[in-house]
Motif scaffolding. Structure first.
Motif, mmCIF file in Angstrom:
data_model
loop_
_atom_site.group_PDB
_atom_site.id
_atom_site.type_symbol
_atom_site.label_atom_id
_atom_site.label_comp_id
_atom_site.label_asym_id
_atom_site.label_seq_id
_atom_site.Cartn_x
_atom_site.Cartn_y
_atom_site.Cartn_z
ATOM 1 N N GLU A 162 40.563 28.396 41.649
ATOM 2 C CA GLU A 162 42.258 27.886 42.130
ATOM 3 C C GLU A 162 42.678 29.724 42.568
ATOM 4 O OE1 GLU A 162 43.658 25.174 42.266
ATOM 5 O OE2 GLU A 162 41.709 24.340 42.339
ATOM 6 N N LEU A 163 42.354 30.463 42.041
ATOM 7 C CA LEU A 163 42.749 32.122 42.203
ATOM 8 C C LEU A 163 41.768 32.079 43.746
ATOM 9 C CD1 LEU A 163 44.062 34.437 42.156
ATOM 10 C CD2 LEU A 163 42.460 35.746 40.307
ATOM 11 N N MET A 164 40.943 32.080 44.133
ATOM 12 C CA MET A 164 40.165 32.419 45.367
ATOM 13 C C MET A 164 40.782 31.242 46.750
ATOM 14 S SD MET A 164 38.503 34.795 44.907
ATOM 15 C CE MET A 164 37.984 34.998 46.977
ATOM 16 N N LYS A 165 41.267 30.001 46.011
ATOM 17 C CA LYS A 165 42.022 29.582 46.750
ATOM 18 C C LYS A 165 43.854 29.479 47.452
ATOM 19 C CE LYS A 165 41.494 25.406 45.070
ATOM 20 N NZ LYS A 165 41.886 23.928 44.899
ATOM 21 N N ILE A 166 44.362 30.695 46.369
ATOM 22 C CA ILE A 166 45.483 31.224 46.565
ATOM 23 C C ILE A 166 45.155 32.073 47.508
ATOM 24 C CG2 ILE A 166 47.285 31.932 45.438
ATOM 25 C CD1 ILE A 166 46.816 30.237 43.038
ATOM 26 N N VAL A 167 44.217 33.480 47.082
ATOM 27 C CA VAL A 167 43.641 34.640 47.650
ATOM 28 C C VAL A 167 43.365 33.922 49.356
ATOM 29 C CG1 VAL A 167 42.220 36.224 47.745
ATOM 30 C CG2 VAL A 167 43.475 35.536 45.934
ATOM 31 N N ASP A 168 42.701 32.967 49.656
ATOM 32 C CA ASP A 168 42.685 32.533 50.687
ATOM 33 C C ASP A 168 43.664 32.020 51.498
ATOM 34 O OD1 ASP A 168 39.803 33.096 50.456
ATOM 35 O OD2 ASP A 168 38.935 31.081 50.170
ATOM 36 N N ALA A 169 44.378 31.341 50.967
ATOM 37 C CA ALA A 169 45.649 30.931 51.443
ATOM 38 C C ALA A 169 46.828 32.185 52.412
ATOM 39 C CB ALA A 169 46.299 29.986 50.593
ATOM 40 N N ALA A 197 44.936 41.426 48.264
ATOM 41 C CA ALA A 197 43.464 42.321 48.610
ATOM 42 C C ALA A 197 42.745 42.250 46.597
ATOM 43 C CB ALA A 197 43.620 43.389 48.619
ATOM 44 N N GLU A 198 44.420 42.480 45.597
ATOM 45 C CA GLU A 198 43.643 42.872 44.146
ATOM 46 C C GLU A 198 42.718 41.992 43.597
ATOM 47 O OE1 GLU A 198 42.471 45.068 40.666
ATOM 48 O OE2 GLU A 198 43.242 45.608 42.718
ATOM 49 N N TRP A 199 43.976 41.043 43.610
ATOM 50 C CA TRP A 199 43.825 39.357 43.018
ATOM 51 C C TRP A 199 42.124 38.794 43.607
ATOM 52 C CZ3 TRP A 199 49.117 36.828 44.016
ATOM 53 C CH2 TRP A 199 50.037 37.364 43.439
ATOM 54 N N ALA A 204 38.821 38.381 41.299
ATOM 55 C CA ALA A 204 38.232 37.596 41.119
ATOM 56 C C ALA A 204 37.391 36.840 41.306
ATOM 57 C CB ALA A 204 39.470 36.161 42.486
ATOM 58 N N ASN A 205 36.671 38.006 42.138
ATOM 59 C CA ASN A 205 35.631 38.541 42.759
ATOM 60 C C ASN A 205 34.505 38.708 41.371
ATOM 61 O OD1 ASN A 205 35.175 37.012 44.971
ATOM 62 N ND2 ASN A 205 35.761 39.432 46.018
ATOM 63 N N LEU A 206 35.058 38.924 40.101
ATOM 64 C CA LEU A 206 34.329 39.611 39.137
ATOM 65 C C LEU A 206 34.125 38.486 37.978
ATOM 66 C CD1 LEU A 206 35.513 42.692 38.863
ATOM 67 C CD2 LEU A 206 34.401 42.769 39.591
ATOM 68 N N MET A 207 35.294 37.716 38.016
ATOM 69 C CA MET A 207 35.452 35.995 36.968
ATOM 70 C C MET A 207 34.218 35.348 37.185
ATOM 71 S SD MET A 207 39.864 35.116 37.977
ATOM 72 C CE MET A 207 40.556 35.970 37.265
ATOM 73 N N PRO A 208 34.270 35.235 35.629
ATOM 74 C CA PRO A 208 33.089 34.249 36.154
ATOM 75 C C PRO A 208 33.654 32.424 37.141
ATOM 76 C CG PRO A 208 33.625 33.873 33.980
ATOM 77 C CD PRO A 208 34.631 35.257 34.981
ATOM 78 N N GLU A 209 32.399 32.072 36.655
ATOM 79 C CA GLU A 209 32.282 30.873 38.070
ATOM 80 C C GLU A 209 32.554 29.806 36.949
ATOM 81 O OE1 GLU A 209 31.791 30.628 40.987
ATOM 82 O OE2 GLU A 209 30.898 32.556 40.850
ATOM 83 N N GLY A 210 34.222 28.796 37.359
ATOM 84 C CA GLY A 210 35.345 27.565 36.856
ATOM 85 C C GLY A 210 36.327 27.991 37.803
#
Length: 227
Positions: free
Chosen positions: A212-219, A195-197, A201-207
């Motif tokens: 990759e972090l969002m895909k890992i979080v989704d998993a 949840a913290e990650w 990730a939502n605060l990161m610039p697009e790229g």
């Protein structure tokens, strides 16, 4: 980049061609062999039909596997009796595994180093044969996350994850445009830090790093991520 409708049309055409090849294999009769004295009907088929057969066998067998510890002479592990027929079939089948099959590997506590080692050993041509984020989806490199977070805290797992994410955004690293799919090894056992990650990730610039972090979080959350 081609519009979505063009990608769908390309994939539909490929699927139709594959269906026609399968039908041709089904209609092939032993008496059509070029040399009836040969034991193998397979090698009498055109190369395109053999490739179709290899594709089907690899798909039914779950693709190929990249173990965490690879040998010096073989990185991808393929389990099939096709490899026992003869050298020509062996070479063709292994080539098909490279260009057609899904690649499965497991990562423990965010230690992606065996994947990095594998990528660094590949030639540029071999990297181009892997799934690419800019191309229509036809195959996958599937990473299963085996999370043991309380033990991982003692082994620098966050640093290993950070290295993997930083590598994704680097244009100088080999294979940075390879498309990865992430899955969770144990559905009921995830990482409470996800949840913290996700917030970070939502605060990161697009790229690529964010993707990759969002895909890992989704998993980790048991969500299917868009490829």
């Amino acid at each position: 980049m081609a519009p979505n409708y063009q990608k769908r049309a390309q994939l539909a055409a490929a699927a139709q061609k594959r269906a026609e090849l399968v039908a041709s294999v089904r209609d092939f009769k032993p008496e059509q062999k070029e040399d009836p004295s040969k034991l193998s009907i397979l090698l009498d088929l055109p190369p395109e039909l053999r490739a179709c057969i290899y594709d089907i066998i690899l798909a039914q067998g779950g693709g190929v596997r990249l173990p965490r510890k690879t040998s010096s002479h073989q990185d991808l592990v393929v389990s099939s009796t096709m490899l026992l027929l003869n050298k020509q079939v062996y070479d063709e089948f292994m080539h098909a595994a490279w260009v057609l099959a899904d690649i499965h590997t497991k990562v423990g506590n965010y230690d992606f180093r065996h994947i990095v080692t594998f990528m660094n050993k590949l030639s540029d041509e071999e990297v181009r044969r892997l799934p690419n984020i800019k191309l229509p989806q036809q195959r996958n490199v599937i990473i299963t996350l085996d999370v043991n977070w309380w033990a991982g805290l003692l082994h620098g797992d966050l640093e290993l994850l950070r290295r993997w994410l930083n590598r994704a955004k680097s244009s100088t690293k080999k294979g940075t445009e390879v498309r990865y799919e992430y899955r969770l090894a144990h559905a009921g056992f995830t990482d409470p830090r996800a949840a913290e990650w996700e917030r970070q990730a939502n605060l990161m610039p697009e790229g690529r790093k964010k993707e990759e972090l969002m895909k890992i979080v989704d998993a980790l959350h048991g969500r299917a991520s868009a490829s």
